[in-house]
Structure formats: structure tokens, C-alpha cells
Write a protein that holds these residues in place. Structure first.
Motif, mmCIF file in Angstrom:
data_model
loop_
_atom_site.group_PDB
_atom_site.id
_atom_site.type_symbol
_atom_site.label_atom_id
_atom_site.label_comp_id
_atom_site.label_asym_id
_atom_site.label_seq_id
_atom_site.Cartn_x
_atom_site.Cartn_y
_atom_site.Cartn_z
ATOM 1 N N MET A 17 0.844 -1.176 0.000
ATOM 2 C CA MET A 17 0.000 0.000 0.000
ATOM 3 C C MET A 17 0.887 1.235 0.000
ATOM 4 S SD MET A 17 -2.687 1.455 2.887
ATOM 5 C CE MET A 17 -3.410 -0.126 3.141
ATOM 6 N N LEU A 18 0.477 2.245 -0.759
ATOM 7 C CA LEU A 18 1.216 3.500 -0.808
ATOM 8 C C LEU A 18 1.151 4.196 0.540
ATOM 9 C CD1 LEU A 18 -0.131 4.932 -4.178
ATOM 10 C CD2 LEU A 18 2.024 3.740 -3.786
ATOM 11 N N GLY A 19 2.269 4.767 0.955
ATOM 12 C CA GLY A 19 2.305 5.588 2.152
ATOM 13 C C GLY A 19 2.003 7.032 1.782
ATOM 14 N N ILE A 20 1.415 7.750 2.712
ATOM 15 C CA ILE A 20 1.079 9.154 2.491
ATOM 16 C C ILE A 20 1.564 9.966 3.682
ATOM 17 C CG2 ILE A 20 -0.773 10.857 2.182
ATOM 18 C CD1 ILE A 20 -2.462 8.569 0.960
ATOM 19 N N VAL A 21 2.226 11.097 3.392
ATOM 20 C CA VAL A 21 2.636 12.049 4.418
ATOM 21 C C VAL A 21 2.041 13.394 4.047
ATOM 22 C CG1 VAL A 21 4.560 13.212 5.572
ATOM 23 C CG2 VAL A 21 4.793 10.803 4.859
ATOM 24 N N VAL A 22 1.276 13.966 4.957
ATOM 25 C CA VAL A 22 0.646 15.274 4.765
ATOM 26 C C VAL A 22 1.427 16.283 5.601
ATOM 27 C CG1 VAL A 22 -1.462 16.633 5.080
ATOM 28 C CG2 VAL A 22 -1.618 14.211 4.419
ATOM 29 N N SER A 23 1.769 17.415 4.997
ATOM 30 C CA SER A 23 2.503 18.436 5.739
ATOM 31 C C SER A 23 2.062 19.826 5.306
ATOM 32 C CB SER A 23 4.015 18.284 5.536
ATOM 33 O OG SER A 23 4.724 19.178 6.370
ATOM 34 N N GLY A 24 2.185 20.754 6.243
ATOM 35 C CA GLY A 24 1.849 22.136 5.949
ATOM 36 C C GLY A 24 2.210 23.040 7.110
ATOM 37 N N HIS A 25 1.953 24.296 6.907
ATOM 38 C CA HIS A 25 2.311 25.330 7.870
ATOM 39 C C HIS A 25 1.417 25.299 9.112
ATOM 40 C CE1 HIS A 25 4.141 26.719 4.137
ATOM 41 N NE2 HIS A 25 5.004 27.356 4.916
ATOM 42 N N ILE A 26 2.032 25.579 10.237
ATOM 43 C CA ILE A 26 1.415 25.680 11.563
ATOM 44 C C ILE A 26 0.606 24.407 11.843
ATOM 45 C CG2 ILE A 26 0.130 27.175 13.148
ATOM 46 C CD1 ILE A 26 2.756 28.407 11.976
ATOM 47 N N ASN A 27 -0.709 24.469 11.939
ATOM 48 C CA ASN A 27 -1.508 23.295 12.303
ATOM 49 C C ASN A 27 -2.293 22.735 11.117
ATOM 50 O OD1 ASN A 27 -1.197 25.094 14.841
ATOM 51 N ND2 ASN A 27 -1.580 23.044 15.601
ATOM 52 N N PHE A 28 -1.813 22.991 9.908
ATOM 53 C CA PHE A 28 -2.494 22.478 8.723
ATOM 54 C C PHE A 28 -2.616 20.955 8.785
ATOM 55 C CE2 PHE A 28 -2.301 20.596 4.477
ATOM 56 C CZ PHE A 28 -3.378 21.200 3.857
ATOM 57 N N ALA A 29 -1.509 20.273 9.004
ATOM 58 C CA ALA A 29 -1.512 18.809 8.967
ATOM 59 C C ALA A 29 -2.341 18.223 10.102
ATOM 60 C CB ALA A 29 -0.079 18.282 9.010
ATOM 61 N N SER A 30 -2.172 18.719 11.316
ATOM 62 C CA SER A 30 -2.941 18.161 12.439
ATOM 63 C C SER A 30 -4.421 18.470 12.291
ATOM 64 C CB SER A 30 -2.401 18.647 13.782
ATOM 65 O OG SER A 30 -2.354 20.058 13.842
ATOM 66 N N LYS A 82 8.180 9.469 6.527
ATOM 67 C CA LYS A 82 8.327 8.656 5.313
ATOM 68 C C LYS A 82 8.752 7.236 5.673
ATOM 69 C CE LYS A 82 11.416 8.120 1.382
ATOM 70 N NZ LYS A 82 12.135 6.957 1.927
ATOM 71 N N ALA A 83 9.703 7.109 6.559
ATOM 72 C CA ALA A 83 10.184 5.781 6.963
ATOM 73 C C ALA A 83 9.069 4.966 7.618
ATOM 74 C CB ALA A 83 11.367 5.924 7.916
#
Length: 145
Positions: A1-14, A52-53
Motif C-alpha cells: 500500500m502506498l504511504g502518504i505524508v501530509v505536511s503544511g504550515h502551523i496546524n495544517f496537517a494536524s 516517510k520511513a
């Protein structure tokens, strides 16, 4: 299955994490990394590499970042440049994350990246236009047999 990492400024990801989990529940191999004011860009890249790991099972990792040209995007690009099994999409929104999480078993990393980048799962709609089109469709059905 593909892994996904979401990231962004301040509290975007959470913030996206809480919304995604409310809609589809907790998902395996899906990580969220905020870029907080207290972090350096080196700290951010270290957290992105760690995420990612954790999500990488060998099928590839897709980074979904908030803004093109922002630090989360630039640091994800650094990772992409060193790993052929990584892709990055900027301009991420909630529907993109949900669709990526739900569709990732049906697509290769490259196919999913292309679908998302082309907006194939887009929920961006002009609702007046949709309503007008629906009304026109209903009018044409009444004119038939």
C-alpha cells in the motif's frame, strides 16, 4: 500500500488529521507533519524523513503539502530528489487527502499522483453552475416522451 505524508504550515496537517479521521477513520500508513514556528526547516525535513520511513512499505510514498514553494513543499522536494519512489503534490485540500487515502490501493504511486494533480477526484465545484446544469437536465427530461 502506498504511504502518504501530509505536511503544511502551523496546524495544517494536524487539522487535516482530525478532519480525515472524522470522515474515514484512522488510516494505516498515513502520517501528518506540522511545520511549526518553533521548528527550523532542517527540523521539518528530519520529521518528514521519519514520517516517510514509518509509512513506506516499498510501494512508494506520496507527500501532500499545503503550498507550492513553501517550506514543507521545498523540503519534500529534497526528499523526492533523493528517492525515485517518492512523489510530491502541492495545493492539498481535505478531499484530496481523503481520496488519496481511499484510492491508494487501486493505483501505483505515479498513477495516483497523476490523478490527483489533474483533479480527477476534485471536489472544487461552482455550485450555482451545478444547480443550473441540474435544472437544465430536468427541463430536457420533461420535454421528452
Amino acid at each position: 500500500m502506498l504511504g502518504i505524508v501530509v505536511s503544511g504550515h502551523i496546524n495544517f496537517a494536524s487539522g487535516m488529521r482530525s478532519a480525515v479521521e472524522a470522515i474515514v477513520g484512522q488510516q494505516p500508513q498515513l502520517e501528518f507533519v506540522d511545520f511549526l514556528e518553533s521548528m527550523t526547516t532542517d527540523d521539518l525535513e528530519a520529521q518528514l524523513l521519519s514520517a516517510k520511513a514509518r509509512v513506506d512499505s516499498g510501494d512508494g510514498v506520496l507527500f501532500l503539502v499545503d503550498l507550492y514553494g513553501g517550506s514543507p513543499c521545498n523540503r519534500a522536494i529534497n526528499i523526492l530528489l533523493n528517492d525515485q519512489n517518492v512523489e510530491v503534490i502541492a495545493g492539498t485540500n481535505l478531499s484530496m487527502i481523503v481520496n488519496a487515502a481511499l484510492e491508494r490501493e487501486e493505483f501505483s504511486l505515479k498513477e495516483l499522483t497523476e490523478c490527483l494533480a489533474r483533479g480527477e477526484f476534485s471536489q472544487i465545484k461552482d455550485l450555482r453552475e451545478d444547480i443550473n446544469n441540474l435544472a437544465q437536465d430536468n427541463d430536457s427530461e420533461e420535454d421528452g416522451l
